[in-house]
Design a protein around this motif. Structure first.
Motif, PDB file in Angstrom:
ATOM      1  N   VAL A 140       0.856  -1.185   0.000  1.00  0.00           N
ATOM      2  CA  VAL A 140       0.000   0.000   0.000  1.00  0.00           C
ATOM      3  C   VAL A 140       0.891   1.233   0.000  1.00  0.00           C
ATOM      4  N   VAL A 141       0.742   2.076  -1.019  1.00  0.00           N
ATOM      5  CA  VAL A 141       1.498   3.319  -1.105  1.00  0.00           C
ATOM      6  C   VAL A 141       0.840   4.388  -0.247  1.00  0.00           C
ATOM      7  N   GLU A 142      -0.488   4.459  -0.302  1.00  0.00           N
ATOM      8  CA  GLU A 142      -1.218   5.481   0.441  1.00  0.00           C
ATOM      9  C   GLU A 142      -2.628   4.996   0.726  1.00  0.00           C
ATOM     10  N   ALA A 143      -3.132   5.304   1.904  1.00  0.00           N
ATOM     11  CA  ALA A 143      -4.523   5.050   2.267  1.00  0.00           C
ATOM     12  C   ALA A 143      -5.098   6.371   2.753  1.00  0.00           C
ATOM     13  N   LYS A 144      -6.177   6.816   2.132  1.00  0.00           N
ATOM     14  CA  LYS A 144      -6.748   8.126   2.438  1.00  0.00           C
ATOM     15  C   LYS A 144      -8.244   7.980   2.651  1.00  0.00           C
ATOM     16  N   ILE A 145      -8.742   8.492   3.772  1.00  0.00           N
ATOM     17  CA  ILE A 145     -10.171   8.540   4.038  1.00  0.00           C
ATOM     18  C   ILE A 145     -10.639   9.967   3.812  1.00  0.00           C
ATOM     19  N   VAL A 146     -11.717  10.129   3.065  1.00  0.00           N
ATOM     20  CA  VAL A 146     -12.237  11.453   2.751  1.00  0.00           C
ATOM     21  C   VAL A 146     -13.029  11.965   3.947  1.00  0.00           C
ATOM     22  N   MET A 147     -12.675  13.183   4.384  1.00  0.00           N
ATOM     23  CA  MET A 147     -13.288  13.777   5.568  1.00  0.00           C
ATOM     24  C   MET A 147     -14.168  14.959   5.180  1.00  0.00           C
ATOM     25  N   ASP A 148     -15.218  15.182   5.958  1.00  0.00           N
ATOM     26  CA  ASP A 148     -16.081  16.346   5.792  1.00  0.00           C
ATOM     27  C   ASP A 148     -15.362  17.551   6.377  1.00  0.00           C
ATOM     28  N   ARG A 149     -15.256  18.622   5.620  1.00  0.00           N
ATOM     29  CA  ARG A 149     -14.525  19.805   6.078  1.00  0.00           C
ATOM     30  C   ARG A 149     -15.202  20.491   7.255  1.00  0.00           C
ATOM     31  N   ALA A 150     -16.513  20.528   7.254  1.00  0.00           N
ATOM     32  CA  ALA A 150     -17.228  21.259   8.295  1.00  0.00           C
ATOM     33  C   ALA A 150     -17.197  20.533   9.638  1.00  0.00           C
ATOM     34  N   THR A 151     -17.416  19.223   9.632  1.00  0.00           N
ATOM     35  CA  THR A 151     -17.504  18.473  10.883  1.00  0.00           C
ATOM     36  C   THR A 151     -16.237  17.699  11.216  1.00  0.00           C
ATOM     37  N   ASP A 152     -15.327  17.594  10.283  1.00  0.00           N
ATOM     38  CA  ASP A 152     -14.066  16.850  10.445  1.00  0.00           C
ATOM     39  C   ASP A 152     -14.326  15.384  10.788  1.00  0.00           C
ATOM     40  N   LYS A 153     -15.414  14.827  10.222  1.00  0.00           N
ATOM     41  CA  LYS A 153     -15.739  13.406  10.379  1.00  0.00           C
ATOM     42  C   LYS A 153     -15.631  12.731   9.021  1.00  0.00           C
ATOM     43  N   SER A 154     -15.476  11.414   9.061  1.00  0.00           N
ATOM     44  CA  SER A 154     -15.356  10.628   7.837  1.00  0.00           C
ATOM     45  C   SER A 154     -16.643  10.706   7.024  1.00  0.00           C
ATOM     46  N   LYS A 155     -16.507  10.737   5.704  1.00  0.00           N
ATOM     47  CA  LYS A 155     -17.675  10.696   4.828  1.00  0.00           C
ATOM     48  C   LYS A 155     -18.079   9.260   4.507  1.00  0.00           C
ATOM     49  N   GLY A 156     -17.297   8.287   4.976  1.00  0.00           N
ATOM     50  CA  GLY A 156     -17.661   6.886   4.780  1.00  0.00           C
ATOM     51  C   GLY A 156     -17.048   6.250   3.555  1.00  0.00           C
ATOM     52  N   PHE A 157     -16.097   6.927   2.922  1.00  0.00           N
ATOM     53  CA  PHE A 157     -15.390   6.308   1.804  1.00  0.00           C
ATOM     54  C   PHE A 157     -13.954   6.811   1.773  1.00  0.00           C
ATOM     55  N   GLY A 158     -13.139   6.113   1.015  1.00  0.00           N
ATOM     56  CA  GLY A 158     -11.737   6.485   0.934  1.00  0.00           C
ATOM     57  C   GLY A 158     -11.074   5.858  -0.266  1.00  0.00           C
ATOM     58  N   PHE A 159      -9.766   5.991  -0.341  1.00  0.00           N
ATOM     59  CA  PHE A 159      -8.983   5.498  -1.468  1.00  0.00           C
ATOM     60  C   PHE A 159      -7.738   4.793  -0.945  1.00  0.00           C
ATOM     61  N   VAL A 160      -7.381   3.694  -1.598  1.00  0.00           N
ATOM     62  CA  VAL A 160      -6.167   2.964  -1.280  1.00  0.00           C
ATOM     63  C   VAL A 160      -5.352   2.879  -2.561  1.00  0.00           C
ATOM     64  N   THR A 161      -4.084   3.284  -2.493  1.00  0.00           N
ATOM     65  CA  THR A 161      -3.205   3.278  -3.656  1.00  0.00           C
ATOM     66  C   THR A 161      -2.205   2.147  -3.513  1.00  0.00           C
ATOM     67  N   TYR A 162      -2.123   1.305  -4.539  1.00  0.00           N
ATOM     68  CA  TYR A 162      -1.198   0.171  -4.557  1.00  0.00           C
ATOM     69  C   TYR A 162      -0.045   0.446  -5.503  1.00  0.00           C
ATOM     70  N   ALA A 163       1.069  -0.231  -5.248  1.00  0.00           N
ATOM     71  CA  ALA A 163       2.272  -0.057  -6.048  1.00  0.00           C
ATOM     72  C   ALA A 163       2.132  -0.698  -7.427  1.00  0.00           C
ATOM     73  N   SER A 164       1.314  -1.738  -7.562  1.00  0.00           N
ATOM     74  CA  SER A 164       1.160  -2.382  -8.876  1.00  0.00           C
ATOM     75  C   SER A 164      -0.300  -2.727  -9.127  1.00  0.00           C
ATOM     76  N   GLU A 165      -0.616  -2.920 -10.380  1.00  0.00           N
ATOM     77  CA  GLU A 165      -1.988  -3.236 -10.768  1.00  0.00           C
ATOM     78  C   GLU A 165      -2.387  -4.638 -10.325  1.00  0.00           C
ATOM     79  N   ASP A 166      -1.431  -5.581 -10.314  1.00  0.00           N
ATOM     80  CA  ASP A 166      -1.732  -6.952  -9.884  1.00  0.00           C
ATOM     81  C   ASP A 166      -2.136  -6.994  -8.416  1.00  0.00           C
ATOM     82  N   GLU A 167      -1.417  -6.254  -7.579  1.00  0.00           N
ATOM     83  CA  GLU A 167      -1.750  -6.204  -6.160  1.00  0.00           C
ATOM     84  C   GLU A 167      -3.120  -5.572  -5.947  1.00  0.00           C
TER      85      GLU A 167
END
Length: 139
Positions: free
Chosen positions: A65-92
């Motif tokens: 895993v290169v990066e794991a990011k959870i999208v946060m609400d700017r106003a409440t600073d709480k999670s929006k319930g989704f995120g992104f995970v970046t992998y080093a290769s397409e196979d992984e």
């Protein structure tokens, strides 16, 4: 092209080889945008208690895993319930997608898919360019 990348990434954040144009020491977002080296997955249905470290640990069982990011609400600073995970290769990333889609993480069933490129950069707010042109009745 080198000048454009230099403006985007900063003066010394990458080096271009004269024979092959591969990026060295560039930010991971440039890898996705420019070369497609990394693969980004969308993770939906996350628990509001899931942290970026927890997300990274859960997905690191299936590859680097290169990066794991959870999208946060700017106003409440709480999670929006989704995120992104970046992998080093397409196979992984494909392995993680097959294994993690529909699994439970922190008490919630998560849904995993390939992230789509962001196409609308306008922000949705029109820019005022002055008063409208007067209309003239056509003869």
């Amino acid at each position: 092209m080198a000048a454009a990348l230099r403006r985007i990434a900063g003066e010394k954040s990458f080096m271009l080889s004269s024979i092959s144009t591969k990026l060295v020491a560039a930010p991971s977002s440039l890898f996705i945008w420019q070369r497609g080296i990394t693969t980004k997955l969308f993770v939906g249905g996350l628990s509001f208690y899931t942290t970026e470290n927890g997300l990274s640990e859960a997905f690191s069982q299936h590859g680097q895993v290169v990066e794991a990011k959870i999208v946060m609400d700017r106003a409440t600073d709480k999670s929006k319930g989704f995120g992104f995970v970046t992998y080093a290769s397409e196979d992984e990333a494909q392995k993680a997608l097959d294994e993690m889609n529909g699994k439970t993480l922190n008490g919630r069933v998560i849904y995993v898919g390939y992230a789509k490129l962001k196409t609308n950069f306008g922000g949705g707010i029109p820019i005022a360019r002055g008063p409208p042109e007067p209309t003239t009745p056509e003869s």
